[in-house]
Design an enzyme around this catalytic site. Structure first.
Site, mmCIF file in Angstrom:
data_model
loop_
_atom_site.group_PDB
_atom_site.id
_atom_site.type_symbol
_atom_site.label_atom_id
_atom_site.label_comp_id
_atom_site.label_asym_id
_atom_site.label_seq_id
_atom_site.Cartn_x
_atom_site.Cartn_y
_atom_site.Cartn_z
ATOM 1 N N LYS A 52 -19.199 35.270 90.271
ATOM 2 C CA LYS A 52 -17.984 34.491 90.546
ATOM 3 C C LYS A 52 -18.347 33.038 90.852
ATOM 4 C CE LYS A 52 -15.511 38.598 91.969
ATOM 5 N NZ LYS A 52 -14.690 39.375 92.868
ATOM 6 N N GLN A 96 -14.686 40.675 98.833
ATOM 7 C CA GLN A 96 -15.271 41.575 97.839
ATOM 8 C C GLN A 96 -15.126 43.027 98.293
ATOM 9 O OE1 GLN A 96 -16.301 40.553 94.855
ATOM 10 N NE2 GLN A 96 -16.699 42.659 94.234
ATOM 11 N N ASP A 119 -7.102 37.223 94.455
ATOM 12 C CA ASP A 119 -7.160 38.535 93.798
ATOM 13 C C ASP A 119 -5.775 39.093 93.467
ATOM 14 O OD1 ASP A 119 -9.657 39.627 93.234
ATOM 15 O OD2 ASP A 119 -10.046 40.146 95.328
HETATM 16 N N1 LIG Z 1 -12.078 41.740 95.675
HETATM 17 C C1 LIG Z 1 -12.370 42.411 94.554
HETATM 18 N N2 LIG Z 1 -13.283 43.381 94.582
HETATM 19 C C2 LIG Z 1 -13.549 44.057 93.434
HETATM 20 C C3 LIG Z 1 -12.919 43.712 92.205
HETATM 21 C C4 LIG Z 1 -11.957 42.694 92.228
HETATM 22 O O1 LIG Z 1 -11.309 42.358 91.187
HETATM 23 N N3 LIG Z 1 -11.714 42.048 93.419
HETATM 24 N N4 LIG Z 1 -13.291 44.330 91.022
HETATM 25 C C5 LIG Z 1 -14.514 45.108 91.001
HETATM 26 C C6 LIG Z 1 -15.772 44.301 90.824
HETATM 27 N N5 LIG Z 1 -15.665 43.067 90.041
HETATM 28 C C7 LIG Z 1 -15.179 41.964 90.632
HETATM 29 O O2 LIG Z 1 -15.168 41.793 91.799
HETATM 30 C C8 LIG Z 1 -16.264 42.974 88.742
HETATM 31 C C9 LIG Z 1 -16.757 44.076 88.093
HETATM 32 C C10 LIG Z 1 -17.426 43.923 86.857
HETATM 33 C C11 LIG Z 1 -17.573 42.686 86.287
HETATM 34 C C12 LIG Z 1 -18.336 42.474 85.033
HETATM 35 O O3 LIG Z 1 -18.309 41.405 84.477
HETATM 36 N N6 LIG Z 1 -19.070 43.478 84.590
HETATM 37 C C13 LIG Z 1 -19.943 43.353 83.426
HETATM 38 C C14 LIG Z 1 -21.146 44.232 83.640
HETATM 39 C C15 LIG Z 1 -21.967 43.765 84.803
HETATM 40 C C16 LIG Z 1 -23.121 44.697 85.122
HETATM 41 O O4 LIG Z 1 -24.002 44.814 84.297
HETATM 42 O O5 LIG Z 1 -23.119 45.239 86.229
HETATM 43 C C17 LIG Z 1 -19.192 43.789 82.180
HETATM 44 O O6 LIG Z 1 -18.273 44.591 82.283
HETATM 45 O O7 LIG Z 1 -19.577 43.321 81.114
HETATM 46 C C18 LIG Z 1 -17.052 41.603 86.926
HETATM 47 C C19 LIG Z 1 -16.406 41.746 88.131
HETATM 48 C C20 LIG Z 1 -14.664 45.882 92.299
HETATM 49 N N7 LIG Z 1 -14.478 45.039 93.432
#
Ligand SMILES: Nc1nc2c(c(=O)[nH]1)N[C@@H](CN(C=O)c1ccc(C(=O)N[C@@H](CCC(=O)O)C(=O)O)cc1)CN2
Length: 291
Positions: A52, A96, A119
């Site tokens: 982020k 988070q 969020d």
């Molecule tokens: N406050 C929040 N917590 C969480 C959220 C949220 O939207 N707000 N969502 C998820 C985690 N998340 C962001 O926080 C998130 C998850 C995955 C990705 C992402 O880009 N994933 C990649 C792979 C990354 C890897 O290899 O681990 C992909 O899908 O290509 C971004 C953000 C839970 N918590």
């Protein structure tokens, strides 16, 4: 083989557009700043928060980082929230998730100033979403659901009248995506399946679109889907890969389904990058509302 929906590409385009909007904001004296509160050192959360802030640097948004130890008390997390509520340099922020066991997440989210809720998860903003099925909405939208809809829109996938089967009732997508999908502008019909659903596979077989967000690797199998369906894979499981000797992200959709699908989002590389891009979009829109 269905069309591979490239979340990284669409997210990069979105960020390029947001960078221009940040320039305009700065020219008018507004510097957007995203705050994050990270409690503990869960490797996934650490990585997502770092991502982020990297995104912020890319588009010219300031970063404000608050880190608390795994054993932080509810009051310490609440204090960090109150500080960001009061900090004028922070135009939007997130806590988070998940928070360490024992800390009431909903009670923490309740304390966020809804005007800074990047969020879109504060009860006030979710309530606004419930109330506004039609027309424009001036409150931040939940990032992952918004990312799904923007991603499909980028590939000209029209959801009007489509049967959407959502798997999973988590707060980041399952419980909220229906509120976006059933807005008049999107106009989909939504079935939310969860662990209490009697015949989940029957629901999947009927669906035009499946949004899988259960966190059960490979749950959706080719025999569960109809020919020409659209598969949106949001589930995240970290599974040990014998070949590389490392843990890898695995989605809820078995890759064998791609043959039968009209289009699919890969995982990783699909909805995840859009979640990050939509967070930035919320931050920029919240700052634009100050103009
Ligand atoms: N406050 C929040 N917590 C969480 C959220 C949220 O939207 N707000 N969502 C998820 C985690 N998340 C962001 O926080 C998130 C998850 C995955 C990705 C992402 O880009 N994933 C990649 C792979 C990354 C890897 O290899 O681990 C992909 O899908 O290509 C971004 C953000 C839970 N918590």
């Amino acid at each position: 083989m269905g069309t591979r929906i490239d979340g990284k590409k669409v997210a990069a385009r979105t960020k390029a557009d947001l960078a221009k909007r940040v320039e305009l904001l700065k020219a008018r004296g507004i510097q957007p700043g995203l705050g994050t509160i990270l409690v503990g050192s869960d490797p996934g959360s650490v990585k997502y928060v770092a991502g982020k802030h990297a995104d912020c640097a890319e588009i010219g948004v300031n970063s404000i980082k608050r880190e608390l130890p795994e054993n932080a008390t509810f009051d310490q997390v609440a204090d960090a929230v109150r500080q960001l509520n009061a900090d004028p340099a922070c135009t939007g922020y997130i806590v988070q998730l998940p928070l360490p066991r024992g800390i009431d997440e909903n009670a923490i989210i309740d304390l966020i100033d809804p005007k800074k809720d990047a969020d879109g998860m504060h009860p006030y903003n979710l309530g606004e979403l419930v109330l506004h099925a039609r027309g424009d909405i001036a409150t931040p939208l939940p990032c992952t659901p918004r990312g799904v809809i923007e991603l499909l829109r980028a590939y000209d996938i029209d959801l009007d009248g489509k049967e959407v089967c959502v798997l999973g009732r988590g707060i980041t997508i399952g419980r909220t995506i229906g509120l976006l999908l059933t807005r008049k502008a999107v106009n989909a019909t939504v079935t939310l399946c969860h662990t209490g659903t009697k015949d989940v596979r029957e629901h999947m077989r009927r669906a035009d679109v499946i949004v899988a967000a259960m966190g059960v690797a490979g749950f959706v199998k080719p025999e569960d889907i109809k020919e020409g369906s659209i598969l949106v894979d949001v589930g995240v499981s970290r599974v040990f890969d014998e070949e590389s000797g490392r843990y890898k992200v695995k989605g809820d959709v078995d890759k064998a389904c791609y043959e039968k699908a009209l289009a699919y989002t890969p995982n990783p590389g699909g909805v995840g990058p859009m979640t990050r891009a939509m967070l930035l979009q919320n931050v920029v829109e919240m700052a634009e509302r100050q103009l």
